[in-house]
Design an enzyme around this catalytic site. Structure first.
Site, PDB file in Angstrom:
ATOM      1  N   GLY A  14       0.845  -1.190   0.000  1.00  0.00           N
ATOM      2  CA  GLY A  14       0.000   0.000   0.000  1.00  0.00           C
ATOM      3  C   GLY A  14       0.879   1.239   0.000  1.00  0.00           C
ATOM      4  O   GLY A  14       1.468   1.577   1.018  1.00  0.00           O
ATOM      5  N   GLY A  16       0.198   4.510  -0.248  1.00  0.00           N
ATOM      6  CA  GLY A  16      -0.659   5.697  -0.150  1.00  0.00           C
ATOM      7  C   GLY A  16      -0.034   6.695   0.805  1.00  0.00           C
ATOM      8  O   GLY A  16       1.193   6.834   0.862  1.00  0.00           O
ATOM      9  N   THR A  17      -0.877   7.379   1.598  1.00  0.00           N
ATOM     10  CA  THR A  17      -0.391   8.424   2.496  1.00  0.00           C
ATOM     11  C   THR A  17       0.675   7.882   3.447  1.00  0.00           C
ATOM     12  O   THR A  17       1.790   8.411   3.522  1.00  0.00           O
ATOM     13  CB  THR A  17      -1.561   8.991   3.331  1.00  0.00           C
ATOM     14  OG1 THR A  17      -2.613   9.367   2.432  1.00  0.00           O
ATOM     15  CG2 THR A  17      -1.140  10.201   4.131  1.00  0.00           C
ATOM     16  N   GLY A  19       2.014   4.658   3.585  1.00  0.00           N
ATOM     17  CA  GLY A  19       3.003   3.801   2.937  1.00  0.00           C
ATOM     18  C   GLY A  19       4.128   4.595   2.295  1.00  0.00           C
ATOM     19  O   GLY A  19       5.309   4.239   2.429  1.00  0.00           O
ATOM     20  N   SER A  20       3.776   5.685   1.617  1.00  0.00           N
ATOM     21  CA  SER A  20       4.841   6.453   0.963  1.00  0.00           C
ATOM     22  C   SER A  20       5.691   7.181   2.009  1.00  0.00           C
ATOM     23  O   SER A  20       6.903   7.332   1.834  1.00  0.00           O
ATOM     24  CB  SER A  20       4.264   7.424  -0.075  1.00  0.00           C
ATOM     25  OG  SER A  20       3.397   8.336   0.537  1.00  0.00           O
ATOM     26  N   ARG A  42      -1.837  -1.811  -6.103  1.00  0.00           N
ATOM     27  CA  ARG A  42      -2.519  -2.071  -7.379  1.00  0.00           C
ATOM     28  C   ARG A  42      -2.096  -0.961  -8.354  1.00  0.00           C
ATOM     29  O   ARG A  42      -1.741   0.142  -7.897  1.00  0.00           O
ATOM     30  CB  ARG A  42      -4.031  -2.135  -7.191  1.00  0.00           C
ATOM     31  CG  ARG A  42      -4.666  -0.868  -6.669  1.00  0.00           C
ATOM     32  CD  ARG A  42      -6.122  -1.092  -6.299  1.00  0.00           C
ATOM     33  NE  ARG A  42      -6.577   0.020  -5.458  1.00  0.00           N
ATOM     34  CZ  ARG A  42      -7.606  -0.033  -4.626  1.00  0.00           C
ATOM     35  NH1 ARG A  42      -8.324  -1.151  -4.510  1.00  0.00           N
ATOM     36  NH2 ARG A  42      -7.958   1.017  -3.920  1.00  0.00           N
ATOM     37  N   LYS A 102      -6.178  -0.399  12.308  1.00  0.00           N
ATOM     38  CA  LYS A 102      -6.888  -0.605  13.587  1.00  0.00           C
ATOM     39  C   LYS A 102      -8.056  -1.560  13.432  1.00  0.00           C
ATOM     40  O   LYS A 102      -8.388  -2.293  14.353  1.00  0.00           O
ATOM     41  CB  LYS A 102      -7.399   0.718  14.158  1.00  0.00           C
ATOM     42  CG  LYS A 102      -8.252   1.521  13.195  1.00  0.00           C
ATOM     43  CD  LYS A 102      -7.695   2.918  13.034  1.00  0.00           C
ATOM     44  CE  LYS A 102      -8.042   3.466  11.675  1.00  0.00           C
ATOM     45  NZ  LYS A 102      -7.243   4.621  11.316  1.00  0.00           N
ATOM     46  N   LYS A 201     -10.147   1.662  17.930  1.00  0.00           N
ATOM     47  CA  LYS A 201      -8.936   2.012  18.688  1.00  0.00           C
ATOM     48  C   LYS A 201      -9.140   1.773  20.180  1.00  0.00           C
ATOM     49  O   LYS A 201      -8.227   1.323  20.881  1.00  0.00           O
ATOM     50  CB  LYS A 201      -8.574   3.479  18.426  1.00  0.00           C
ATOM     51  CG  LYS A 201      -8.175   3.737  16.969  1.00  0.00           C
ATOM     52  CD  LYS A 201      -8.107   5.225  16.675  1.00  0.00           C
ATOM     53  CE  LYS A 201      -7.690   5.500  15.235  1.00  0.00           C
ATOM     54  NZ  LYS A 201      -7.885   6.932  14.866  1.00  0.00           N
ATOM     55  N   GLY A 303      -2.015  11.518  10.044  1.00  0.00           N
ATOM     56  CA  GLY A 303      -1.146  12.140   9.060  1.00  0.00           C
ATOM     57  C   GLY A 303      -0.081  11.147   8.637  1.00  0.00           C
ATOM     58  O   GLY A 303       0.319  10.285   9.420  1.00  0.00           O
TER      59      GLY A 303
HETATM   60  N1  LIG Z   1      -3.592   8.400   7.082  1.00  0.00           N
HETATM   61  C1  LIG Z   1      -3.503   8.415   8.399  1.00  0.00           C
HETATM   62  O1  LIG Z   1      -3.393   9.485   8.995  1.00  0.00           O
HETATM   63  C2  LIG Z   1      -3.537   7.153   9.197  1.00  0.00           C
HETATM   64  C3  LIG Z   1      -3.325   7.197  10.597  1.00  0.00           C
HETATM   65  C4  LIG Z   1      -3.332   6.008  11.330  1.00  0.00           C
HETATM   66  C5  LIG Z   1      -3.569   4.827  10.688  1.00  0.00           C
HETATM   67  N2  LIG Z   1      -3.796   4.803   9.346  1.00  0.00           N
HETATM   68  C6  LIG Z   1      -4.054   3.514   8.717  1.00  0.00           C
HETATM   69  O2  LIG Z   1      -3.029   3.261   7.766  1.00  0.00           O
HETATM   70  C7  LIG Z   1      -3.555   2.497   6.690  1.00  0.00           C
HETATM   71  C8  LIG Z   1      -3.274   3.231   5.376  1.00  0.00           C
HETATM   72  O3  LIG Z   1      -3.881   4.497   5.430  1.00  0.00           O
HETATM   73  P1  LIG Z   1      -3.561   5.611   4.333  1.00  0.00           P
HETATM   74  O4  LIG Z   1      -4.083   6.884   4.893  1.00  0.00           O
HETATM   75  O5  LIG Z   1      -2.144   5.556   3.924  1.00  0.00           O
HETATM   76  O6  LIG Z   1      -4.496   5.125   3.149  1.00  0.00           O
HETATM   77  P2  LIG Z   1      -4.363   5.510   1.584  1.00  0.00           P
HETATM   78  O7  LIG Z   1      -3.672   6.805   1.437  1.00  0.00           O
HETATM   79  O8  LIG Z   1      -5.700   5.328   1.017  1.00  0.00           O
HETATM   80  O9  LIG Z   1      -3.367   4.386   1.049  1.00  0.00           O
HETATM   81  C9  LIG Z   1      -3.753   3.061   0.839  1.00  0.00           C
HETATM   82  C10 LIG Z   1      -2.914   2.530  -0.300  1.00  0.00           C
HETATM   83  O10 LIG Z   1      -3.212   1.132  -0.443  1.00  0.00           O
HETATM   84  C11 LIG Z   1      -3.627   0.876  -1.774  1.00  0.00           C
HETATM   85  N3  LIG Z   1      -4.684  -0.131  -1.752  1.00  0.00           N
HETATM   86  C12 LIG Z   1      -5.833  -0.067  -1.044  1.00  0.00           C
HETATM   87  N4  LIG Z   1      -6.576  -1.173  -1.261  1.00  0.00           N
HETATM   88  C13 LIG Z   1      -5.862  -1.930  -2.119  1.00  0.00           C
HETATM   89  C14 LIG Z   1      -6.112  -3.180  -2.737  1.00  0.00           C
HETATM   90  N5  LIG Z   1      -7.236  -3.861  -2.499  1.00  0.00           N
HETATM   91  N6  LIG Z   1      -5.183  -3.675  -3.549  1.00  0.00           N
HETATM   92  C15 LIG Z   1      -4.048  -2.997  -3.810  1.00  0.00           C
HETATM   93  N7  LIG Z   1      -3.758  -1.799  -3.276  1.00  0.00           N
HETATM   94  C16 LIG Z   1      -4.667  -1.280  -2.433  1.00  0.00           C
HETATM   95  C17 LIG Z   1      -4.160   2.181  -2.289  1.00  0.00           C
HETATM   96  O11 LIG Z   1      -4.076   2.211  -3.686  1.00  0.00           O
HETATM   97  P3  LIG Z   1      -4.966   3.236  -4.565  1.00  0.00           P
HETATM   98  O12 LIG Z   1      -4.136   4.454  -4.660  1.00  0.00           O
HETATM   99  O13 LIG Z   1      -5.139   2.493  -5.825  1.00  0.00           O
HETATM  100  O14 LIG Z   1      -6.268   3.429  -3.814  1.00  0.00           O
HETATM  101  C18 LIG Z   1      -3.253   3.206  -1.623  1.00  0.00           C
HETATM  102  O15 LIG Z   1      -2.073   3.420  -2.358  1.00  0.00           O
HETATM  103  C19 LIG Z   1      -5.021   2.288   7.014  1.00  0.00           C
HETATM  104  O16 LIG Z   1      -5.173   1.068   7.710  1.00  0.00           O
HETATM  105  C20 LIG Z   1      -5.333   3.435   7.951  1.00  0.00           C
HETATM  106  O17 LIG Z   1      -6.402   3.159   8.829  1.00  0.00           O
HETATM  107  C21 LIG Z   1      -3.788   5.931   8.589  1.00  0.00           C
END
Ligand SMILES: NC(=O)c1ccc[n+]([C@@H]2O[C@H](COP(=O)([O-])OP(=O)(O)OC[C@H]3O[C@@H](n4cnc5c(N)ncnc54)[C@H](OP(=O)(O)O)[C@@H]3O)[C@@H](O)[C@H]2O)c1
Ligand SMILES: NC(=O)c1ccc[n+]([C@@H]2O[C@H](COP(=O)([O-])OP(=O)(O)OC[C@H]3O[C@@H](n4cnc5c(N)ncnc54)[C@H](OP(=O)(O)O)[C@@H]3O)[C@@H](O)[C@H]2O)c1
Lengths: 424, 424
Positions: A14, A16-17, A19-20, A42, A102, A201, A303
């Site tokens: 993943g 995304g936010t 992961g990168s 993906r 979570k 949480k 974040g």
């Molecule tokens: N952001 C926060 O502040 C934060 C804080 C605490 C915890 N978290 C947790 O961290 C995790 C990631 O959050 P995020 O904010 O980084 O989410 P995000 O930005 O939506 O990133 C998710 C990444 O996973 C990819 N993805 C999702 N479903 C997929 C699938 N079925 N197959 C292949 N790739 C898939 C997405 O690809 P696409 O670009 O194609 O959609 C995207 O690149 C989540 O569990 C979230 O609850 C996030």
């Protein structure tokens, strides 16, 4: 000490936010004993970044990851499907897993930890609660020696952003729109504002702090959608503000026999409480221990970067051979409801006898009125006022309000807020 | 998972405030994988308690402990002599050590950790800073993934008790007496009020957070003894309070080349800062990271029970096979002084031209006056007033004040307080 000769190979799932950001910190800081080897997403082509070393394998085929020689899978996709199955397969094959998910940990954490243990692998999820604030390591490593009696937290940054903006006078709908534009809230804000994200949480914290495995669906959630600007005006009269509070508490000091109470929802929080101090998307967690008293953690709960710090910290712990302290917990059913003071906002077309009628309906349920607040400057034909009542349960109050709702003078459903009592 | 078959045998050295609390928690809670086997103290007879199981060996002979089969020595005597030698012997013989002794860890921690590693033993000291607040596990486990750029803390409960009481109007000497009667301050309060206790803790935090090994004797300490009630009155005008602040900071983002600045002493702290919020003997630590932003920890930094929680948590970590994450650090010399705004309190026998003369003396050192505050109600013959100045170093200000001190109208030495700037 991690061996520079054979660093742990890390695969990020993943991009995304979070992961990168994780990849960015691994590349920038190159922590001893860790090397980024794979990135999965993906449609991977559009994700590639030139700051990622060319040695890293980019893939959109999960089998490439699961059959690779990666030692640790960092799951940052979110959700349960297909993630749960993949995490299970990774652990089953002896790979360790770090996740910020979570939902996954709240619902399947115990089973996955058991699987990990049986395979000599590790499952760490320090980022799953309160992002960059080290509450989970704090509980596992620093407070394990205490007997924690209660947790109170601001666990959802979106709600805190909305409510702390409303504190300055804005209305819910406007702030929600702003939060969506800023990327702090989803197009469908249900998970956040109705309390489900915070509840997951709270389940994780209850397990680590109270050693109680709660069923998320048993924990009552109240939405913040009904909070309005006028509620903040009345909160001020009570020297309070309004925050989404997640709380769980042991009644009686003996965990084995003590009941656990838990809930999530907007509450009136005294301005003197540390829970009233967090602004914007900040999170705050208060842990009350029998021996150590109250400990407060606060900071950026969400974040990409703060969350990535927690993920990378878990990876560093793993590389140093540190293990999550596996604290025993037991399946626990909720043991009733909090007994709390409430404030109730009514909006009425004013006429004589309204207070008497409300007081009567409350009295039928054994609820005593504590005080009545009415701010000047409103039309009597559309008059908001607030009644505070002595401690009662939510369901008892609900029954009284159901009766009151039938009064013809009421222009809106009455809106009740629990009041968070300071300890002691 | 700790094995119930062969729990870690624990010997407590020093059955005082913390030692007896640790024994109490071990006996009451019986954490899995740990068993209390020995208690050492001089003149042990008077120390015996009937709540301690009869299986525990009480001794006043250290050789009994060092030659015993105890797996872990819990050192809660304090000081360097004879403790340092005993800890060394214990580690050298392969026993692990848990300690709350900040002096020992600040001065000899690195060497002792090295010794422990070479013997396959462990040295944990989670209680050495901020007692029951899990700052050390938070830094080692939860924030290791960040690059910490600064730490600011209230690390001495005695000073916080004194200053937060003075905030309510009391004078230093009276509050110190009260603190001594309550057991919060020693008969000789030097270690606390002059900053040496906090400095040892700051050295430990700098090592873990900034990865900088500082020499305690290089860190400038200013005493809180000169703070008086009038300083709080003027602090209020600046929307500040006064706290003993320990801080260390990297200038420039690259640890390898960045200078580290550090100091301990009373400062003006904006009321909006989390460092202004702790009262009584509470501690607060703020950790500012490049990626995760600011994280705040607060709670009971001292007292037998909170400190014992940290000690027992370390023991539980050990029993679960978790290890301290051994973060690399490097010997670092202080790289100069903080550039800070100051407020200076003068008490004068008023006559025309005083401000001009002070301004002139400051100007010679290139220091600009920012504002002048004078509260009404004082005799002109004994007039306190406060001058705030633009950012300068303490030593630059010192030179100007040395000159000003020769002015005949001055009734007291001018007293300067640094002002803690909010970040950003
Ligand atoms: N952001 C926060 O502040 C934060 C804080 C605490 C915890 N978290 C947790 O961290 C995790 C990631 O959050 P995020 O904010 O980084 O989410 P995000 O930005 O939506 O990133 C998710 C990444 O996973 C990819 N993805 C999702 N479903 C997929 C699938 N079925 N197959 C292949 N790739 C898939 C997405 O690809 P696409 O670009 O194609 O959609 C995207 O690149 C989540 O569990 C979230 O609850 C996030
Ligand atoms: N108290 C706190 O709030 C706190 C908080 C954080 C860290 N700590 C640290 O914890 C450690 C213990 O503090 P404490 O408050 O528990 O001190 P304490 O109450 O003075 O206890 C020290 C105990 O060790 C014994 N002892 C001291 N020197 C000895 C010697 N040379 N030989 C034999 N026995 C000796 C003392 O015996 P006697 O009774 O004969 O003197 C006493 O029972 C210190 O390193 C302190 O810095 C304390």
């Amino acid at each position: 000490m991690p061996s520079p000769a054979s660093p742990l190979k890390v695969a990020v799932l993943g991009f995304g936010t979070v992961g990168s950001s994780v990849a960015r910190i691994l590349v920038d800081r190159q922590p001893q004993g860790l090397v980024l080897t794979h990135i999965y997403n993906r449609n991977i082509a559009r994700k590639k970044k030139d700051w990622v070393p060319s040695t890293v394998c980019w893939t959109e085929d999960i089998e490439t990851i699961l059959s690779s020689d990666a030692d640790v899978i960092v799951e940052l996709m979110g959700g349960l499907d297909p993630v749960a199955g993949w995490v299970e397969r990774a652990l089953a094959s002896g790979k360790s897993v770090v996740t910020a998910n979570k939902k996954l940990i709240a619902t399947q954490g115990i089973a996955l930890e058991k699987l990990a243990r049986s395979k000599g692998a590790h499952l760490l999820y320090g980022a799953a609660v309160a992002g960059g604030i080290p509450v989970i390591p704090g509980l596992q490593q620093g407070l394990a020696g205490d007997q924690v009696l209660r947790i109170e937290g601001i666990l959802n940054g979106t709600c805190n952003f909305i409510l702390s903006k409303m504190e300055q006078g804005a209305e819910y709908a406007d702030v929600l729109k702003e939060a969506q534009e800023l990327g702090y809230a989803e197009a469908d804000p249900t998970e956040d504002v109705d309390g489900f994200d915070a509840r997951a949480k709270l389940v994780i914290l209850s397990r680590l702090a109270l050693r109680a495995d709660l069923d998320p669906s048993e924990i009552p959630c109240r939405s913040i959608r009904a909070v309005s600007a006028i509620d903040f005006a009345y909160a001020k009269e009570l020297d309070c503000t309004i925050r989404q509070i997640s709380r769980a508490e042991i009644r009686g000091e003996d965990l084995a026999s003590g009941d656990v109470l838990a809930s999530v929802g907007p509450m009136l929080v005294p301005k003197a409480s540390p829970l009233a101090w967090s602004h914007g998307t900040e999170n705050t967690v208060l842990v009350g221990g029998k021996y150590g008293g109250d400990v407060v953690f606060s900071g950026h709960g969400a974040g990409g970067h703060p969350t990535a710090v927690a993920v990378v910290s878990d990876l560093i712990s793993m590389a140093h051979g540190s293990r999550a302290v596996d604290l025993p917990s037991r399946k626990t059913a909720l043991g009733g409801e909090f007994l709390l003071r409430h404030s109730i906002r009514f909006v009425v077309d004013d006429r004589p006898g309204i207070i008497a009628e409300i007081a009567q309906a409350l009295a039928v349920e054994g609820i005593n009125i504590h005080a009545i607040f009415q701010k000047p400057g409103f039309e009597t034909s559309n008059l908001p006022f607030v009644v505070t009542v002595e401690p009662c349960t939510s369901s008892c109050l609900r029954r009284a309000l159901d009766r009151i709702e039938t009064m013809s003078c009421l222009l809106e459903k009455p809106f009740a807020l629990q009041i968070l009592e300071p300890e002691g």
